[in-house]
Design an enzyme around this catalytic site. Sequence first.
Site, short mmCIF file in Angstrom:
data_model
loop_
_atom_site.label_atom_id
_atom_site.label_comp_id
_atom_site.label_asym_id
_atom_site.label_seq_id
_atom_site.Cartn_x
_atom_site.Cartn_y
_atom_site.Cartn_z
N ASP A 195 0.87 -1.18 0.00
CA ASP A 195 0.00 0.00 0.00
C ASP A 195 0.90 1.23 0.00
O ASP A 195 1.76 1.38 0.86
CB ASP A 195 -0.86 -0.04 1.27
CG ASP A 195 -1.98 0.99 1.25
OD1 ASP A 195 -3.03 0.73 1.85
OD2 ASP A 195 -1.79 2.07 0.65
N GLU A 219 -2.87 0.06 -4.11
CA GLU A 219 -2.70 -1.15 -3.31
C GLU A 219 -2.68 -2.36 -4.22
O GLU A 219 -3.31 -2.36 -5.27
CB GLU A 219 -3.89 -1.37 -2.38
CG GLU A 219 -4.08 -0.36 -1.30
CD GLU A 219 -5.30 -0.70 -0.47
OE1 GLU A 219 -5.67 -1.88 -0.37
OE2 GLU A 219 -5.91 0.25 0.07
#
Length: 347
Positions: free
Chosen positions: A9, A107
């Site tokens: 992320d 992500e």
Amino acid sequence: MPDWILHLDLDQFIAAVEILRRPELRGRPLVVGGDGDPTKRGVVSTASYEARAFGVHSGQPLRTAARRCPDAVFLPVDRAAYEEASAQVFATLRDSGAVIEPLGWDEAFLAHPALRRVRDPEVFAQEIQRRVRLSTRLDSSVGIGHTKLQAKTATGFGKPRGVFRLTAENWFAVLGDLGTDALWGIGPKTSRKLAELGVHSVRQLATASDVELAQVFGPTTGPWLVRLANGGDESPVTGAPWVPRSAGQEHTFQVDVADWAEVRDEVARMAADVARAALADGRGIARVVVKVRFAPFFTETHGRVLSGDADDETAVVAAAMVALDRFERRKPVRLIGVRAEFRSDDA
DNA sequence: TCTGGGGTCCTAGGACCC
DNA sequence: TCTGGGGTCCTAGGACCC
């Protein structure tokens, strides 16, 4: 030892992309959202860590953000720039030989042969972070687990720029006492409903009765909630390309629109846009759904199925108009939206 | 906290059929 | 012709996520 799954992320992604092209903003409170004017309707897409220290966060109205952090720099959302940065990141991840399952712009889940049966996946995780930073100058955090849910949940504990491992071994030590909304998929509503049943913590949810929860949340959702609290299931990281189910547009007016003719015109324009984009992508449209949010904040939707042989722009606009005619309320309109649902039998 | 815009998936209820 | 039961499809809404 089962295979490891990683979840990467990017840290304060949108703000970070803006800082790369405006280095003078580094270290300052920065808020990206709407058209960059904090006196208008709009919400925060991403706030830099410096702005977060003032209580600014994603989803917050821009006006609130401006009140909490008057000295922040406000910038408009620039989708194209973030999509480009995002594509670079995913290309870097794929170049590493990993199977990548993107989850939005910033992500991705990651599986890699090098992660099979190793004792220290952290080494690989840090190598991935290094490569991403080298090719994109963006910082990231990485979660490690044996399931996607473990990996995804772990990432939050590694932020910023860190690596965190979450497995069955430390799952309850880390999460057991937290509220159920700490779990990915449980929001405020479900959390409150669970609390009414006496289920407050992740630990309590993990030992709750499937049967009882099925009665309250339905046969699929009930047992799924219990599985979540136990760390998720074994669904693998898939590299299969994502096929969108639908695509649409929404628009919030700066000032509520009371004139229904204006609403009609805008819906027709959006329907034409949505149809053109879908047809250009070779997607057949099965249904058109029109959404109207009336003032102060009440949302209603109506849809219209398209007959299989009427797949052109005119037919889509006509269907949107039929759907719009099913709205009976005539109050000032805050938002309108048009969404095309695609036929599933074509790519 | 006067609440964007892009999506996904699940559920409930009604229609309809046998 | 006082009213079963199962299956499937469609629609609208709810909840959640980034």
